[in-house]
Scaffold this motif. Structure first.
Motif, PDB file in Angstrom:
ATOM      1  N   PHE A 242      14.563 -25.536  30.404  1.00  0.00           N
ATOM      2  CA  PHE A 242      15.135 -24.208  30.590  1.00  0.00           C
ATOM      3  C   PHE A 242      14.634 -23.461  31.822  1.00  0.00           C
ATOM      4  O   PHE A 242      15.371 -22.673  32.404  1.00  0.00           O
ATOM      5  N   VAL A 243      13.389 -23.652  32.207  1.00  0.00           N
ATOM      6  CA  VAL A 243      12.810 -22.878  33.299  1.00  0.00           C
ATOM      7  C   VAL A 243      12.755 -23.674  34.601  1.00  0.00           C
ATOM      8  O   VAL A 243      13.131 -23.170  35.671  1.00  0.00           O
ATOM      9  N   ALA A 244      12.311 -24.913  34.513  1.00  0.00           N
ATOM     10  CA  ALA A 244      12.108 -25.727  35.715  1.00  0.00           C
ATOM     11  C   ALA A 244      13.350 -25.870  36.592  1.00  0.00           C
ATOM     12  O   ALA A 244      13.226 -25.875  37.825  1.00  0.00           O
ATOM     13  N   PRO A 245      14.575 -26.002  36.001  1.00  0.00           N
ATOM     14  CA  PRO A 245      15.754 -26.161  36.871  1.00  0.00           C
ATOM     15  C   PRO A 245      15.965 -25.015  37.854  1.00  0.00           C
ATOM     16  O   PRO A 245      16.614 -25.195  38.885  1.00  0.00           O
ATOM     17  N   GLY A 246      15.410 -23.839  37.554  1.00  0.00           N
ATOM     18  CA  GLY A 246      15.580 -22.702  38.442  1.00  0.00           C
ATOM     19  C   GLY A 246      14.460 -22.539  39.460  1.00  0.00           C
ATOM     20  O   GLY A 246      14.432 -21.556  40.203  1.00  0.00           O
ATOM     21  N   LEU A 247      13.519 -23.492  39.486  1.00  0.00           N
ATOM     22  CA  LEU A 247      12.383 -23.408  40.395  1.00  0.00           C
ATOM     23  C   LEU A 247      12.481 -24.488  41.462  1.00  0.00           C
ATOM     24  O   LEU A 247      13.078 -25.538  41.246  1.00  0.00           O
ATOM     25  N   ASP A 248      11.869 -24.244  42.615  1.00  0.00           N
ATOM     26  CA  ASP A 248      11.739 -25.301  43.609  1.00  0.00           C
ATOM     27  C   ASP A 248      10.253 -25.542  43.872  1.00  0.00           C
ATOM     28  O   ASP A 248       9.400 -24.734  43.500  1.00  0.00           O
ATOM     29  N   SER A 249       9.938 -26.652  44.515  1.00  0.00           N
ATOM     30  CA  SER A 249       8.549 -27.058  44.692  1.00  0.00           C
ATOM     31  C   SER A 249       7.743 -26.045  45.504  1.00  0.00           C
ATOM     32  O   SER A 249       6.565 -25.793  45.216  1.00  0.00           O
ATOM     33  N   GLU A 250       8.370 -25.441  46.513  1.00  0.00           N
ATOM     34  CA  GLU A 250       7.659 -24.458  47.327  1.00  0.00           C
ATOM     35  C   GLU A 250       7.318 -23.216  46.511  1.00  0.00           C
ATOM     36  O   GLU A 250       6.237 -22.637  46.646  1.00  0.00           O
ATOM     37  N   GLN A 251       8.250 -22.834  45.646  1.00  0.00           N
ATOM     38  CA  GLN A 251       8.012 -21.666  44.796  1.00  0.00           C
ATOM     39  C   GLN A 251       6.860 -21.932  43.837  1.00  0.00           C
ATOM     40  O   GLN A 251       5.979 -21.092  43.655  1.00  0.00           O
ATOM     41  N   VAL A 252       6.850 -23.125  43.236  1.00  0.00           N
ATOM     42  CA  VAL A 252       5.774 -23.482  42.310  1.00  0.00           C
ATOM     43  C   VAL A 252       4.445 -23.541  43.046  1.00  0.00           C
ATOM     44  O   VAL A 252       3.411 -23.059  42.548  1.00  0.00           O
ATOM     45  N   ALA A 253       4.435 -24.117  44.255  1.00  0.00           N
ATOM     46  CA  ALA A 253       3.203 -24.236  45.032  1.00  0.00           C
ATOM     47  C   ALA A 253       2.624 -22.866  45.373  1.00  0.00           C
ATOM     48  O   ALA A 253       1.402 -22.692  45.443  1.00  0.00           O
ATOM     49  N   SER A 254       3.486 -21.884  45.563  1.00  0.00           N
ATOM     50  CA  SER A 254       3.009 -20.541  45.878  1.00  0.00           C
ATOM     51  C   SER A 254       2.447 -19.824  44.658  1.00  0.00           C
ATOM     52  O   SER A 254       1.685 -18.863  44.792  1.00  0.00           O
ATOM     53  N   ILE A 255       2.823 -20.297  43.489  1.00  0.00           N
ATOM     54  CA  ILE A 255       2.393 -19.664  42.238  1.00  0.00           C
ATOM     55  C   ILE A 255       1.134 -20.304  41.679  1.00  0.00           C
ATOM     56  O   ILE A 255       0.218 -19.622  41.216  1.00  0.00           O
ATOM     57  N   VAL A 256       1.077 -21.649  41.718  1.00  0.00           N
ATOM     58  CA  VAL A 256       0.046 -22.403  41.000  1.00  0.00           C
ATOM     59  C   VAL A 256      -1.154 -22.682  41.906  1.00  0.00           C
ATOM     60  O   VAL A 256      -1.013 -23.344  42.936  1.00  0.00           O
ATOM     61  N   PRO A 257      -2.337 -22.213  41.558  1.00  0.00           N
ATOM     62  CA  PRO A 257      -3.538 -22.544  42.325  1.00  0.00           C
ATOM     63  C   PRO A 257      -3.814 -24.047  42.296  1.00  0.00           C
ATOM     64  O   PRO A 257      -3.445 -24.736  41.341  1.00  0.00           O
ATOM     65  N   ASP A 258      -4.446 -24.549  43.339  1.00  0.00           N
ATOM     66  CA  ASP A 258      -4.725 -25.991  43.424  1.00  0.00           C
ATOM     67  C   ASP A 258      -5.504 -26.507  42.218  1.00  0.00           C
ATOM     68  O   ASP A 258      -5.288 -27.621  41.755  1.00  0.00           O
TER      69      ASP A 258
END
Length: 425
Positions: A95-111
């Motif tokens: 439900f959530v992942a299809p609306g996200l892209d990798s760059e967006q996730v990278a900006s949100i999630v700390p290493d």
């Protein structure tokens, strides 16, 4: 079933209210571990140490060992949480992942959190402001326990009581139709299962060779059934303790802490073998969806198990069945009448009555319609007849069964469910 079947044309993340609810459901599974530890063991330890010191010292020692039991309970909570978190991950991906892209996730999630799906998805949830309600958290807990009923070997006792009458009726119906049409195949019999829950009944009907469509409105059930049907990798993948978090009415700690492996079968492997039917799942309000013209006369049989008492107004359910069932088709029903909705009365000061009427004319809001009514089994059957069905079998109180009942508990709850078969004229 494919994962994209769960999303459909409607994107819940695009609607503010639906998005809030969806994120609450996801958070309820994500938070299972934390809330269960707090509410089940932390609070009990605090209450235990509030006893007189001589008393808690005594109860800490064998044969009581209460503190050891609470530590064991913590381990079982962690085991249950593995399932809850797997449901969360499957639901997030659908439900959530299809609306996200990798760059967006990278900006949100700390290493430091980028090493596992649960941590990554959880960080995104925090970014989205997800917060589960107490009601959704209770539903998540119940949903984990429901795997005992639908996907454990030991839960087969309850399943057989409820599913066998349905499957036996389908066998009789197919035999009767086959006698008139020698070319008829089981796959030609299309069955609808509203309130499909965790998907076991639609799986069993499919395994029996029929074409079956499940319908479910609850995001909790949708996510959990998707995990069971689409994402389990083997039998016994998870071990759950469905009765451990309730600390009352146990004969022994062994009974309280008993665990069960799920699933008892691997759906993907089972459905890849043998002469199975077709299986699909729809999401949404049963009333709204199956009252549409495109579903008119779509099914040969409809099976409702522990379902019709979820209706505030059961007439709406009957009308939906009447619309989507073929003439000559059968409606198989089994369950009690534990009406889920207390009487709902619209506050006359909320809005003008004429405005409400106009709003309901413009949009069918299905199960959210105002008002509710609780009627008896006799009255339900009379209503079904009123709407053009012939009752071919009616066995009130014929099926005695529990629902996620611990067979070793000192407290036993048993339904004397009604079973009936109605044929549409």
């Amino acid at each position: 079933m494919e994962e994209d079947e769960w999303t459909g044309e409607f994107n819940p993340m695009a609607d503010p209210e639906e998005r809030k609810h969806l994120l609450s459901v996801l958070d309820s599974f994500r938070s299972y571990r934390r809330l269960a530890h707090y509410n089940t063991t932390h609070l009990r330890r605090r209450a235990f140490y509030s006893l007189p010191s001589a008393h808690w010292t005594l109860l800490s020692q064998p044969p009581f060992s209460v503190l050891d039991s609470l530590s064991h309970l913590d381990d079982l909570i962690d085991s249950n949480a593995e399932l809850a978190e797997a449901i969360f991950c499957a639901g997030f991906q659908a439900f959530v992942a299809p609306g996200l892209d990798s760059e967006q996730v990278a900006s949100i999630v700390p290493d430091k959190y980028a090493h596992g799906p649960f941590q990554i998805f959880s960080a995104v949830m925090d970014h989205l402001g997800a917060k589960g309600t107490a009601n959704d958290s209770e539903k998540a807990r119940s949903c984990v326990n429901q795997f005992y009923r639908e996907w454990s070997a030991e839960g087969s006792a309850e399943r057989e009581k409820c599913f066998v009458p349905v499957l036996s009726t389908l066998v009789s119906e197919y035999s009767s139709r086959r006698a008139k049409d020698k070319e008829l195949q089981k796959k030609d019999i299309k069955v609808l299962v509203p309130g499909a829950g965790l998907g076991r009944l639609i799986f069993d009907i499919c395994k029996a060779g029929y074409s079956v469509e499940g319908n479910e409105i609850s995001y909790h059930e949708i996510m959990a059934s998707s995990l069971a049907l689409n994402h389990m990798s083997k039998t016994g993948q998870f071990r759950i303790a469905p009765f451990a978090l309730n600390c009352s009415n146990h004969l022994s700690r062994t009974d309280q802490f008993r665990t069960y492996k799920i699933p008892d079968v691997h759906p993907a492997s089972e459905l890849s073998e043998g002469d199975n039917g077709n299986m699909s799942m729809s999401t949404g309000d049963f009333i709204v969806l199956y009252s549409k013209p495109e579903y008119k006369h779509a099914f040969n049989a409809i099976a409702t198990v522990f379902f019709i008492d979820t209706a505030p107004n059961v007439i709406r359910y009957i009308e939906a069945v009447q619309n989507c069932l073929k003439p000559g088709g059968i409606w198989i029903n089994l369950g009690p009448l534990l009406w889920h909705h207390t009487s709902r009365i619209q506050d006359p000061h909320e809005e003008d009555a004429d405005d409400r009427k106009n709003a309901y004319k413009s949009e069918d809001i299905g199960i959210a319609d105002p008002g509710s009514v609780e009627i008896t089994d006799e009255e339900v059957v009379a209503l079904v007849q009123h709407f053009g069905f012939n009752i071919e079998k009616h066995e009130p109180g014929a099926v005695e069964t529990g629902y996620i009942t611990n067979p070793r508990s000192m407290l036993q709850s048993t339904y004397r469910a009604s079973f009936w078969v109605a044929r549409k004229e």
